[in-house]
Design a protein around this motif. Structure first.
Motif, mmCIF file in Angstrom:
data_model
loop_
_atom_site.group_PDB
_atom_site.id
_atom_site.type_symbol
_atom_site.label_atom_id
_atom_site.label_comp_id
_atom_site.label_asym_id
_atom_site.label_seq_id
_atom_site.Cartn_x
_atom_site.Cartn_y
_atom_site.Cartn_z
ATOM 1 N N LYS A 479 62.158 65.637 46.295
ATOM 2 C CA LYS A 479 60.755 65.612 46.712
ATOM 3 C C LYS A 479 59.889 65.352 45.478
ATOM 4 C CE LYS A 479 60.128 70.633 46.288
ATOM 5 N NZ LYS A 479 59.693 71.852 47.005
ATOM 6 N N ILE A 490 58.061 60.724 41.317
ATOM 7 C CA ILE A 490 58.393 60.457 42.704
ATOM 8 C C ILE A 490 59.506 59.418 42.763
ATOM 9 C CG2 ILE A 490 56.617 58.666 42.897
ATOM 10 C CD1 ILE A 490 56.210 59.477 45.792
ATOM 11 N N LYS A 491 60.332 59.522 43.798
ATOM 12 C CA LYS A 491 61.338 58.508 44.062
ATOM 13 C C LYS A 491 60.750 57.493 45.021
ATOM 14 C CE LYS A 491 66.311 58.115 44.795
ATOM 15 N NZ LYS A 491 67.553 58.853 45.131
ATOM 16 N N ALA A 492 60.767 56.225 44.622
ATOM 17 C CA ALA A 492 60.087 55.192 45.406
ATOM 18 C C ALA A 492 60.735 55.024 46.763
ATOM 19 C CB ALA A 492 60.102 53.868 44.638
ATOM 20 N N THR A 493 59.928 54.764 47.785
ATOM 21 C CA THR A 493 60.434 54.594 49.150
ATOM 22 C C THR A 493 61.026 53.216 49.380
ATOM 23 O OG1 THR A 493 58.208 53.931 49.844
ATOM 24 C CG2 THR A 493 58.787 56.268 50.046
ATOM 25 N N ASP A 494 60.668 52.243 48.554
ATOM 26 C CA ASP A 494 61.167 50.881 48.751
ATOM 27 C C ASP A 494 62.391 50.597 47.877
ATOM 28 O OD1 ASP A 494 59.762 51.065 46.427
ATOM 29 O OD2 ASP A 494 58.793 49.091 46.590
ATOM 30 N N HIS A 496 65.844 52.819 45.399
ATOM 31 C CA HIS A 496 66.283 54.043 44.721
ATOM 32 C C HIS A 496 65.934 54.003 43.243
ATOM 33 C CE1 HIS A 496 68.409 55.550 48.241
ATOM 34 N NE2 HIS A 496 68.863 54.314 48.425
#
Length: 569
Positions: A479, A490-494, A496
């Protein structure tokens, strides 16, 4: 024989008629030339007679008639305008009275910001006089009941020139008005006067692209009045530099003053009456190449205003809001001030933040008039804070919106991008993560050792096997995580890969691209796109360094071959 006698008679009659016609023609011609000659010689004869007569004394006009003609000329040439004053404390009524006492029926226009409450009215005691009501109040706000020509505030000015007066003025005589009117009507400069060039008058229909600045007698001599303004719109920057008042580079006058402007110049500007006035007017006139001239004489001050602390603070708050709106309208993100003063260092962040807010307003104490003091440079950035969204916005096709406006990345965003990069670099070096500068940031580092003026992110690639060494990276896998300094991991949603933003709201930041070394090949670990391109591990053994933002940053060896292989232009 009878027929022959008749023919002779007709011939005689015809000859008599022709003779009469010839006689009439020459008589008419002789009379015409006599009249013409008389008309040509009459002036010379009259002048000859005048020369023979004794000269008569020249009849001079009475002082009252001369003053009446002077007042009439001023009224037909100048409209006095009050643009900047405050409804909660002002000296408008007494200022108007002092003007009308000197020049009756002088046209005066007062511009209002909306409808003031309590209402601002002006009533003059004209009992027993022929004075007309020449004072008009004009609301600058929108009124749906007005036609379009009445919505133009300049329609209230019907003279060639407008004299913008500040609040609290006392006009003692008409002489100064006559002098500045003569100055702006003369087609000459002070430097031309030194060359003994003759003065020529401006044609009535010609637009005078020059502004006369008239200071006030109460201005402080210990502070400069003039500043030079430089606008760098592609870089969102405005610069103020203190200059001598005698300089011909006076783009903006800071202390109390009046402005004499051709109304034709006002009509050329996009918003000549916009707040804060006259600062916004000066900036627009700078872009339009309108020259300024500081007149050597001064007006007299009226009653002192804003002596109480609460009224002074209220005025400062209003001006601060006006300056912020002006910079937003002009798309200014960086303010540079170069002044002569003794710099005071403050270590407190709160005091620095307050100073940045206060410095939005250009006050009369901008710089000391003692130019032997060191020049101090102050730089303030507007926007791109932790609590505001990034000025970059959403980027499509790797081209931010400001590229289409012919601009570079806003300097406030570049500043926050550098802060985020330095924070990530410190984290990686402290925990021992193997990283290297990558993609476009690496290209500009090799070429210039600096960040590109068009950059809106920085790519850092790292060895995915070192991920567990960073507590921030570990926490951001599941998270989003906010570290102790407010940076948002943050880990990008588009894909890894990871991203470190300046804050949760402000998304300007650094991309962290995980790579995995398998044998002699370096492969992207889970993320995709044009940045996910595998390459030979030989580029990472051994690592090299490049000077970037004043630091030695890790990068691949044979870096130009590496960039060519990845097709980074």
């Amino acid at each position: 024989m009878k027929i022959l006698r008749v023919r002779h008679a007709k011939l005689i009659v015809l000859l008599v008629v022709i003779a009469n016609l010839i006689l009439f023609y020459y008589s008419w011609k002789s009379t015409l030339w006599k009249n013409l000659a008389a008309s040509l010689t009459l002036p010379s004869m009259e002048s000859y007679d005048l020369l023979k007569k004794p000269s008569q004394p020249h009849v001079e006009k009475s002082p009252k008639e001369r003053a009446r003609n002077a007042f009439k000329h001023i009224r037909k040439s100048i409209t006095i305008v009050f643009r900047t004053f405050y409804t909660f404390e002002n000296d408008i009524k007494d200022s108007i009275d002092s003007i009308l006492d000197v020049i009756p029926n002088m046209p005066i226009v007062i511009y209002l910001e909306g409808i003031p409450y309590p209402p601002l009215v002006y009533q003059r005691n004209t009992t027993g006089s022929r004075e007309e009501v020449s004072v008009r109040f004009v609301n600058l706000g929108f009124d749906i009941a007005k036609p379009i020509y009445e919505l133009n505030p300049l329609s209230a000015i019907r003279t060639k020139y407008a004299l913008f007066m500040p609040d609290s003025v006392r006009l003692t005589s008409k002489n100064l008005l006559q002098k500045i009117l003569r100055e702006i009507n003369s087609n000459t400069w002070d430097k031309d006067a030194r060359l003994n060039k003759p003065k020529s008058l401006i044609a009535p229909e010609e637009v005078v692209r020059r502004v006369i600045i008239v200071p006030f007698a109460g201005n402080l001599k210990s502070f400069v009045g003039c500043t030079q303004v430089t606008l760098d719109l592609p870089n969102w920057t405005i610069q103020y530099v203190a200059v001598n008042s005698t300089s011909d580079k006076c783009d903006l006058f800071l202390q109390k003053h009046a402005l004499l402007v051709d109304v034709g110049v006002l009509k050329e500007l996009p918003e000549p009456l916009a707040a804060p006035f006259p600062e916004m007017f000066y900036i627009q006139s700078k872009l339009s190449n309108i020259t300024k001239f500081v007149y050597p004489q001064s007006f007299q001050d009226g009653r002192r205003l804003f002596a109480a602390y609460h009224t002074k603070q209220r005025r400062t708050d209003i001006k601060r809001r006006q300056f912020r709106e002006m910079y937003k309208k002009l798309q200014i993100k960086r303010i540079v001030r170069r002044s002569h003063k003794v710099s005071i260092k403050t270590d407190s962040k709160d005091s620095a933040s307050y100073s940045a807010q206060h410095n939005l307003v250009l006050d009369t104490q901008f710089s000391s008039s003692n130019f032997s003091l060191p020049q101090v440079t102050d730089i303030d950035l507007i926007g791109c804070e932790r609590t505001t969204k990034s000025c970059v916005g959403t980027v499509y096709n790797q081209r931010p919106f400001y590229v289409y406006l012919g601009k570079h990345t806003p300097p406030c965003c570049l500043d926050k991008l550098k802060s985020t990069f330095n924070h990530v670099l410190e984290e990686f070096e402290n925990v021992g993560i193997r990283y290297w500068l990558d993609n476009q940031a690496l290209r500009t580092a090799i070429d210039t050792n600096h960040l590109s003026p068009d950059a809106y992110d920085i790519d850092i690639s790292f060895n995915v096997n070192d991920l567990e060494r960073s507590n921030s990276l570990k926490k951001s896998q599941n998270k989003p995580y906010v570290d102790n300094e407010g940076f948002y991991w943050i880990k990008a949603t588009d894909g890894h890969y990871f991203k470190v933003q300046f804050s949760k709201i402000n998304q300007i930041g650094v991309n962290l691209l995980p790579f995995e070394i398998t044998g002699n090949v370096v492969k992207p670990n889970g993320f995709f796109g044009w940045k996910a391109k595998q390459f030979s591990a030989d580029f990472l053994h051994p690592m090299s360094t490049v000077l970037f933002l004043g630091k030695n940053i890790m990068c691949p060896n044979n870096v130009r071959d590496y960039l060519d292989y990845k097709n980074i232009q």
